[in-house]
Design a protein around this motif. Sequence first.
Motif, mmCIF file in Angstrom:
data_model
loop_
_atom_site.group_PDB
_atom_site.id
_atom_site.type_symbol
_atom_site.label_atom_id
_atom_site.label_comp_id
_atom_site.label_asym_id
_atom_site.label_seq_id
_atom_site.Cartn_x
_atom_site.Cartn_y
_atom_site.Cartn_z
ATOM 1 N N LEU A 1 -8.015 -27.178 -13.524
ATOM 2 C CA LEU A 1 -8.965 -26.455 -12.666
ATOM 3 C C LEU A 1 -10.270 -26.250 -13.440
ATOM 4 N N GLY A 2 -11.362 -26.113 -12.701
ATOM 5 C CA GLY A 2 -12.651 -25.875 -13.360
ATOM 6 C C GLY A 2 -13.163 -27.149 -14.010
ATOM 7 N N SER A 3 -14.373 -27.074 -14.535
ATOM 8 C CA SER A 3 -14.916 -28.248 -15.209
ATOM 9 C C SER A 3 -15.687 -27.817 -16.447
ATOM 10 N N GLU A 4 -15.655 -28.679 -17.420
ATOM 11 C CA GLU A 4 -16.331 -28.393 -18.677
ATOM 12 C C GLU A 4 -17.455 -29.398 -18.835
ATOM 13 N N LYS A 5 -18.629 -28.912 -19.210
ATOM 14 C CA LYS A 5 -19.743 -29.848 -19.390
ATOM 15 C C LYS A 5 -19.934 -30.126 -20.879
ATOM 16 N N VAL A 6 -20.408 -31.313 -21.199
ATOM 17 C CA VAL A 6 -20.670 -31.620 -22.615
ATOM 18 C C VAL A 6 -21.916 -30.843 -23.063
ATOM 19 N N LYS A 7 -22.075 -30.710 -24.383
ATOM 20 C CA LYS A 7 -23.201 -29.921 -24.900
ATOM 21 C C LYS A 7 -24.555 -30.529 -24.552
ATOM 22 N N ASN B 1 -21.399 -33.753 -15.280
ATOM 23 C CA ASN B 1 -20.729 -32.974 -16.329
ATOM 24 C C ASN B 1 -20.819 -33.609 -17.717
ATOM 25 N N GLY B 2 -21.222 -34.869 -17.749
ATOM 26 C CA GLY B 2 -21.238 -35.570 -19.028
ATOM 27 C C GLY B 2 -19.846 -36.067 -19.387
ATOM 28 N N ARG B 3 -18.887 -35.740 -18.580
ATOM 29 C CA ARG B 3 -17.514 -36.193 -18.733
ATOM 30 C C ARG B 3 -16.842 -36.053 -17.371
ATOM 31 N N LEU B 4 -15.659 -36.609 -17.245
ATOM 32 C CA LEU B 4 -15.010 -36.539 -15.938
ATOM 33 C C LEU B 4 -14.358 -35.180 -15.713
ATOM 34 N N SER B 5 -14.656 -34.598 -14.552
ATOM 35 C CA SER B 5 -13.947 -33.374 -14.154
ATOM 36 C C SER B 5 -13.040 -33.770 -12.989
ATOM 37 N N GLU B 6 -11.733 -33.626 -13.176
ATOM 38 C CA GLU B 6 -10.789 -34.089 -12.141
ATOM 39 C C GLU B 6 -11.000 -33.374 -10.808
ATOM 40 N N MET B 7 -11.219 -32.049 -10.875
ATOM 41 C CA MET B 7 -11.394 -31.287 -9.630
ATOM 42 C C MET B 7 -12.654 -31.740 -8.892
ATOM 43 N N ASP B 8 -13.708 -31.868 -9.669
ATOM 44 C CA ASP B 8 -14.982 -32.314 -9.124
ATOM 45 C C ASP B 8 -14.824 -33.692 -8.460
ATOM 46 N N LEU B 9 -14.140 -34.573 -9.175
ATOM 47 C CA LEU B 9 -13.908 -35.929 -8.677
ATOM 48 C C LEU B 9 -13.132 -35.886 -7.357
ATOM 49 N N MET B 10 -12.053 -35.100 -7.318
ATOM 50 C CA MET B 10 -11.220 -35.069 -6.115
ATOM 51 C C MET B 10 -11.970 -34.475 -4.923
ATOM 52 N N MET B 11 -12.786 -33.429 -5.204
ATOM 53 C CA MET B 11 -13.521 -32.808 -4.096
ATOM 54 C C MET B 11 -14.581 -33.755 -3.531
ATOM 55 N N THR B 12 -15.321 -34.400 -4.435
ATOM 56 C CA THR B 12 -16.359 -35.337 -3.954
ATOM 57 C C THR B 12 -15.714 -36.511 -3.226
ATOM 58 N N TYR B 13 -14.614 -36.989 -3.777
ATOM 59 C CA TYR B 13 -13.904 -38.118 -3.169
ATOM 60 C C TYR B 13 -13.413 -37.747 -1.763
ATOM 61 N N GLY B 14 -12.817 -36.564 -1.650
ATOM 62 C CA GLY B 14 -12.318 -36.104 -0.346
ATOM 63 C C GLY B 14 -13.460 -35.976 0.657
ATOM 64 N N LYS B 15 -14.590 -35.430 0.185
ATOM 65 C CA LYS B 15 -15.743 -35.236 1.079
ATOM 66 C C LYS B 15 -16.288 -36.591 1.569
ATOM 67 N N LYS B 16 -16.384 -37.521 0.646
ATOM 68 C CA LYS B 16 -16.923 -38.840 1.021
ATOM 69 C C LYS B 16 -15.988 -39.560 2.007
ATOM 70 N N ASN B 17 -14.690 -39.443 1.760
ATOM 71 C CA ASN B 17 -13.736 -40.084 2.677
ATOM 72 C C ASN B 17 -13.809 -39.455 4.061
ATOM 73 N N ALA B 18 -13.960 -38.121 4.078
ATOM 74 C CA ALA B 18 -14.051 -37.415 5.360
ATOM 75 C C ALA B 18 -15.306 -37.877 6.107
ATOM 76 N N GLN B 19 -16.420 -37.998 5.381
ATOM 77 C CA GLN B 19 -17.667 -38.462 6.013
ATOM 78 C C GLN B 19 -17.473 -39.866 6.587
ATOM 79 N N HIS B 20 -16.748 -40.693 5.829
ATOM 80 C CA HIS B 20 -16.525 -42.062 6.292
ATOM 81 C C HIS B 20 -15.670 -42.076 7.570
ATOM 82 N N GLU B 21 -14.638 -41.222 7.581
ATOM 83 C CA GLU B 21 -13.774 -41.149 8.773
ATOM 84 C C GLU B 21 -14.600 -40.751 9.995
ATOM 85 N N LEU B 22 -15.497 -39.766 9.795
ATOM 86 C CA LEU B 22 -16.330 -39.314 10.923
ATOM 87 C C LEU B 22 -17.262 -40.422 11.389
#
Length: 202
Positions: free
Chosen positions: A180-186, A128-149
């Motif tokens: 919610l949502g994410s904004e990308k830099v120009k 995104n060129g900047r931090l998107s909180e939703m994006d961060l939380m979803m990727t983080y959750g997915k990675k943790n789930a993969q690790h648990e498996l």
Amino acid sequence: MSSATVKFQPEYSQPILQEIMEKSGQNLLSCYQCRRCAAGCPVSDEAGVTPDRLIRMIVFGQKDEALNNLLVWRCVACYTCGERCPNNIQTAKITETLKQMSKKAHLEALSPKIASFHEAFIKSAIDNGRLSEMDLMMTYGKKNAQHELKKGGGWKAVIAELKGQAKLGLALYKKKRVHLGSEKVKNLSEIKKLSKKAEELK
Ligand code: SF4
Ligand code: SF4
């Protein structure tokens, strides 16, 4: 940490010392072990290693110890140690270098959740060129789930992890701490170019 005497053998320590000095841009040889950095590090108690000890390990060529200790993962990059250091040694740049080296060597992170958070943060910033909180939380959750498996925790552990993340996300959203949502830099292409360049330099 072990208190066994370690002999200084320049020919043994030089390759790892050289590599870390080049990658982190820090002159570790200027450290004279005054321990001003140790007194200010907020995570050293919990990590069991202080910045001066980490530097000593590297200078003495203790590669395994340097790559496998909790300071590498728990360093919060507050730069307090660097501010206090009379030789301007920024340990945060050393721990970041060691994280990258550990990932490159496919070593199991000592703190998998911190490793997942780190990866999710970098991914979101590059995408995104900047931090998107939703994006961060979803990727983080997915990675943790993969690790648990991967470690055999099963779906029950995965669901518990995702539920925990969803609960945290909702609480943060209610307090307007995530959006919610994410904004990308120009000029996102510029960020991608920088990230590619950084990858090449690793
Ligand atoms: S403050 Fe600087 S010189 Fe002193 S021990 Fe820490 S890194 Fe070394
Ligand atoms: S930058 Fe890292 S090592 Fe330095 S004081 Fe902060 S947490 Fe400790």
